[in-house]
Every structure is written in structure tokens, then in C-alpha cells.
Design a protein around this motif. Structure first.
Motif, PDB file in Angstrom:
ATOM      1  N   VAL A 174       0.692  -1.037  -0.005  1.00 56.24           N
ATOM      2  CA  VAL A 174      -0.123   0.035  -0.086  1.00 56.24           C
ATOM      3  C   VAL A 174       0.805   1.132  -0.018  1.00 56.24           C
ATOM      4  O   VAL A 174       0.554   2.250  -0.807  1.00 56.24           O
ATOM      5  N   ILE A 175       1.928   1.190   0.904  1.00 54.29           N
ATOM      6  CA  ILE A 175       2.842   2.650   0.859  1.00 54.29           C
ATOM      7  C   ILE A 175       3.502   2.711  -0.324  1.00 54.29           C
ATOM      8  O   ILE A 175       3.685   3.762  -0.927  1.00 54.29           O
ATOM      9  N   SER A 176       3.896   1.472  -0.930  1.00 53.88           N
ATOM     10  CA  SER A 176       4.684   1.560  -2.067  1.00 53.88           C
ATOM     11  C   SER A 176       3.999   1.953  -3.259  1.00 53.88           C
ATOM     12  O   SER A 176       4.465   3.101  -4.059  1.00 53.88           O
ATOM     13  N   VAL A 177       2.688   1.789  -3.311  1.00 54.38           N
ATOM     14  CA  VAL A 177       1.655   2.296  -4.546  1.00 54.38           C
ATOM     15  C   VAL A 177       1.455   3.703  -4.307  1.00 54.38           C
ATOM     16  O   VAL A 177       1.345   4.462  -4.904  1.00 54.38           O
ATOM     17  N   GLU A 228       3.232  -0.456  -8.905  1.00 46.64           N
ATOM     18  CA  GLU A 228       1.737   0.143  -9.436  1.00 46.64           C
ATOM     19  C   GLU A 228       0.812  -0.940  -9.998  1.00 46.64           C
ATOM     20  O   GLU A 228      -0.584  -0.484 -10.166  1.00 46.64           O
ATOM     21  N   ASN A 229       1.141  -2.079 -10.589  1.00 42.97           N
ATOM     22  CA  ASN A 229       0.430  -2.977 -11.284  1.00 42.97           C
ATOM     23  C   ASN A 229      -0.016  -4.024 -10.283  1.00 42.97           C
ATOM     24  O   ASN A 229      -0.694  -4.943 -10.701  1.00 42.97           O
ATOM     25  N   MET A 230       0.282  -3.842  -8.912  1.00 39.65           N
ATOM     26  CA  MET A 230      -0.255  -4.909  -8.079  1.00 39.65           C
ATOM     27  C   MET A 230      -1.015  -4.268  -7.103  1.00 39.65           C
ATOM     28  O   MET A 230      -0.623  -3.444  -6.250  1.00 39.65           O
ATOM     29  N   HIS A 231      -2.216  -4.807  -6.743  1.00 34.71           N
ATOM     30  CA  HIS A 231      -3.058  -4.358  -5.612  1.00 34.71           C
ATOM     31  C   HIS A 231      -2.701  -5.240  -4.100  1.00 34.71           C
ATOM     32  O   HIS A 231      -2.628  -6.231  -4.449  1.00 34.71           O
ATOM     33  N   TRP A 232      -3.122  -4.773  -3.055  1.00 39.27           N
ATOM     34  CA  TRP A 232      -2.575  -5.359  -1.962  1.00 39.27           C
ATOM     35  C   TRP A 232      -3.617  -6.775  -1.882  1.00 39.27           C
ATOM     36  O   TRP A 232      -3.097  -7.412  -1.287  1.00 39.27           O
ATOM     37  N   THR A 233      -4.942  -6.566  -2.361  1.00 39.76           N
ATOM     38  CA  THR A 233      -5.593  -7.726  -2.288  1.00 39.76           C
ATOM     39  C   THR A 233      -5.084  -8.853  -3.064  1.00 39.76           C
ATOM     40  O   THR A 233      -5.417 -10.012  -2.992  1.00 39.76           O
TER      41      THR A 233
END
Length: 451
Positions: free
Chosen positions: A24-27, A35-40
Motif C-alpha cells: 500500500v505504501i509503495s503504491v 503500480e500494477n499490483m493491488h494489496w488484495t
């Protein structure tokens, strides 16, 4: 499963939390390649075949990934505080921490304590549409509130509400770590005490009209779910029940409440008013809120003894103290009106109670001084067994001559038993009995003549 395995289960959940926080912090800070990965997309620990208190709670309550995040975030400072050190990162533009991360540092804890703001940052920064769902975690109908698991500590009125620390109840934390569920204990955070009795209905002597009203209350507590749900009365009736027991001390008010709980299988908690009432504005309401919130979904009987201290008559608002007292009364009115369980208040005098409360009672029961016949039965009941009375004592005449409540008669028994055992005997003589009666009457500034 051993206790250390319970910890392992929690550590696996915290590892997942750490990965989520990093993502989350990285995005959020737009780190390259994230940017292409969501924490879920980060897989949660599989708890399906795990037999630990934490895993079983997740399965029983069917928690979502957002709810699991809230729960483990509150647990982490207690067992792996270093997992949250990432939140100490500096905002290079302002040369200070990131406001949006929330959190506080306490003088007694060098680590990062997550707040409601921390939870909102993690769960809604990338998905603002989830804000309402996160807010729902702290509503009265959510499992976290019903089971008193999570809360956001209160803050001063001028501060944002979610600046309060995200706190896990110590009883639940203990359960997740050890598998042992602690009993509620009388304390500042829970100013009430469970009361029980070894007696039965046969041991209490009540006027038939009083017993009829007690039976009505018993019937409601036994059948309220049927009446409200199957009979459809929930459209007209609230689930809560409020009763006032009033009358002189020792007439059976507390014992009746204890017997109600015992016979219906309900816990009875007597509220400690000395720990509830505060001279500081807002503190009494806060103390009461702990009681009502904890009891709301526990199917308890809440018992306010000597309730005049809280539910007494309001005064004309001639001073700030009067206005504070009246505000406190208004808060109480609302809380007892909304309370879904059973509340019983006890008072020596009905006249001491505020009429606004009286109108909200489903039943008002007057515990009168026992009649001669009732007193005679009480005397016979207490002096059966090992400790007995001398043959020359006319017990009916004692009942006729001395107006004593059941509680006072029990005190006489105690005095007489001590007097007899000091003599190495089990039989109470007339002098000892009259002395015990005299001691009780003296408490009410009454005297007796020797007969």
C-alpha cells in the motif's frame, strides 16, 4: 495445538499484514514497479485447516479480508511491534512523518501504535469506496462491537475521532495468544460485579402480589424472543425490559434479582455506582457507556442498586453543575431506552426517582415490609438446621412485636449463631435473640423494651 503454535498462527497473519503495508505504501508513494499490483492480490494465510483461537474466530465470524486487516493491525503492537516500524518513514517534503499514516507514540511504548486513521489509510487510500464498510466495523451491530473486540479509544472533542488508538480488548488478546477466555473482572474499565446466590425461591418470603409481578418479569425474560419474533410484536415492543424495585432495605430486592438470574440461566451484574459517578463532565457517561456496550449483546441482567445516585430527580438548571447533572440524566434515559436487555433498578423510595425514568419502566414493584405472618415464616426458615431457638421462645410473638425485614432477620441469625457458638452450644437463648433484635432496631434509631 500448543500455545506457541497459537503465536505462530498470529505471526503468519502479521507477515501478511507487513506485506500489505509495504504494498500500500509503495503504491501510494508511487515506487517504481509496484503500480500494477493491488494489496488484495497478496494471498492471505489459509486458516481452513488451522486450529487456533485466532483462526477459529476468523472462520466462525466469516471475516472479510478488510475485517481481518483491522483485527491483526490492532493485535500487532502487542506481540510484534517492530512490524509497524515502516510507518516511521519521513515525508522528505516536510521533513516529518506522514500525517495520513496516523498513529501515535506513547511515552510508555517506543513503537508505533496504529490509530483509526492508520486503518483508514491502509484500507481506503487505494479504494475510497470502501470507507463506508470500514466505518461499519465500529457500529453497534457489527461483530467487533457486539463481542467487544475492537474499539477506537476516545479523544478530546477538538481532535478527529479516528485519531484514537485502534485498541483490542485485552480479554480477546489473551484468548488469541493462550486459548483461555478470561472472565470479566470488576475494574475501572468494567465497573460491575457478577452476583450470585445459593438460595432458592423457597428461601425468600414475598407478598403474593409482589410474586405475581416478579412472575410477569420472569415470563417476559423466558419468552421475549417468541413474543417479538414469532408473534410479530417487535413492531410495537422494544426488546429491552426495565423494572424498578423499591422499598425498605432488607426486603428482598437484591435476592430477587439474583434468583431471577439463577433460575433463568442469566448472569446478573451489579453496577458499582461508586466507580461510575464522576464529578468530571463527561466521565460518568463514559463509564456508563463501557457497561452498556459490554452488556448489550451478552443476555445479562444489569442491576443498579441504590440507583438514586444516578436516576434521581433532576433539578432546575441554576448552575453549570445542575446542567451537567441534567445532561447526564438525559444520556441515561436514552441509553436505558435503547438497551436491548434487562435493567433492574433498586431504590429505597420511589419518590426519589426522576419521573422521566418511572414512565419508562415496564414494571414497578413495591417490596413492602413483611407482614406478621411473613415475618413468622422468615423466623422459622432461618432458625432451622443446626442453630435453633430455645423452647421458651414464642416465635410468633417475636414476629408480632418486632417489625423487621428479611435482611435484618438474617443479621439477627448471624449474631445469635456467634453468641451460641462462643458458649459451645447450638441453641440460642431468649436473651441472645432479643439482643440481636435490639442491635438491628438500633440501626433505625428504634428501641425495644425487654419482655
Amino acid at each position: 495445538m500448543e500455545t506457541n503454535e497459537y503465536i505462530v498462527s498470529l505471526y503468519q497473519e502479521i507477515d501478511w499484514l507487513q506485506n500489505v503495508i509495504n504494498q500500500v505504501i509503495s503504491v501510494y508513494l508511487q515506487h517504481e514497479g509496484t503500480e500494477n499490483m493491488h494489496w488484495t492480490d497478496i494471498p492471505m494465510p489459509d486458516v481452513e485447516n488451522i486450529d487456533s483461537p485466532f483462526a477459529n474466530t476468523i472462520k466462525t465470524w466469516n471475516l472479510t479480508n478488510l475485517e481481518r486487516m483491522a483485527l491483526i493491525l490492532a493485535i500487532t503492537p502487542h506481540i510484534r511491534p517492530e512490524a509497524l516500524d515502516i510507518f516511521f518513514g519521513q515525508n522528505k517534503i516536510y521533513n516529518r512523518g506522514f500525517t495520513e499514516f496516523g498513529g501515535v507514540i506513547d511515552k510508555s511504548h517506543s513503537g508505533f501504535l496504529p490509530t483509526g486513521q492508520t486503518l483508514f489509510f491502509l484500507l481506503t487510500t487505494l479504494n475510497p469506496e470502501w470507507s463506508l464498510e470500514v466505518l461499519s466495523f465500529f457500529k453497534n451491530d457489527h461483530i467487533f462491537h457486539k463481542e467487544q473486540v475492537l474499539n477506537i479509544e476516545s479523544v478530546d472533542d477538538y481532535l478527529p475521532k479516528f485519531n484514537g488508538v485502534l485498541n483490542i480488548n485485552h480479554r480477546w488478546l489473551h484468548y488469541f495468544i493462550t486459548g483461555e477466555k478470561l472472565k470479566l473482572e470488576h475494574s475501572v474499565t468494567f465497573p460491575a460485579q457478577k452476583i450470585t446466590t445459593n438460595l432458592a425461591w423457597d428461601d425468600i418470603v414475598l407478598n403474593p402480589s409482589i410474586m405475581d409481578q416478579v412472575t410477569e418479569l420472569t415470563t417476559w425474560l423466558s419468552h421475549k424472543d417468541t413474543l417479538l419474533n414469532d408473534w410479530g410484536l417487535s413492531k410495537h415492543l422494544k426488546p429491552g425490559y426495565r423494572a424498578l424495585f423499591y422499598g425498605p432495605p432488607g426486603t428482598g430486592k437484591t435476592l430477587t434479582v439474583s434468583l431471577l438470574g439463577k433460575n433463568l440461566g442469566l448472569d446478573v451484574y451489579r453496577v458499582d455506582l461508586s466507580m461510575i459517578v464522576s464529578k468530571y463532565i463527561g466521565e460518568t457517561e463514559k463509564n456508563l457507556s463501557r457497561i452498556f456496550d459490554t452488556a448489550a449483546h451478552q443476555n445479562w441482567i444489569l442491576f443498579f442498586d441504590e440507583a438514586d445516585a444516578l436516576f434521581g430527580k433532576r433539578t432546575k438548571a441554576n448552575s453549570s453543575n445542575d446542567r451537567h447533572a441534567n445532561q447526564q440524566t438525559a444520556y441515561l434515559l436514552q441509553r436505558i431506552e435503547d438497551f436491548p436487555g434487562c435493567i433492574i433498578l433498586a431504590s429505597n423510595l420511589k419518590a426519589n426517582m426522576d419521573k422521566a425514568f418511572s414512565r419508562r419502566f415496564q414494571s414497578i414493584i413495591h417490596f413492602q415490609m413483611p407482614s406478621v405472618e411473613e415475618r413468622f415464616t422468615l423466623w422459622k426458615n432461618v432458625f432451622t438446621g443446626t442453630c435453633t431457638l430455645a423452647d421458651n421462645i414464642d416465635l410468633y410473638k417475636i414476629a408480632e412485636d418486632y417489625e423487621l425485614a428479611g435482611g435484618a432477620i438474617i443479621n439477627v441469625l448471624r449474631y445469635c449463631a456467634l453468641a451460641a457458638i462462643q458458649r459451645g452450644d447450638t441453641i440460642v437463648n431468649k436473651q441472645e435473640l432479643l439482643t440481636g433484635i435490639r442491635r438491628e432496631l438500633k440501626k433505625e434509631n428504634k428501641t425495644i423494651t425487654q419482655s
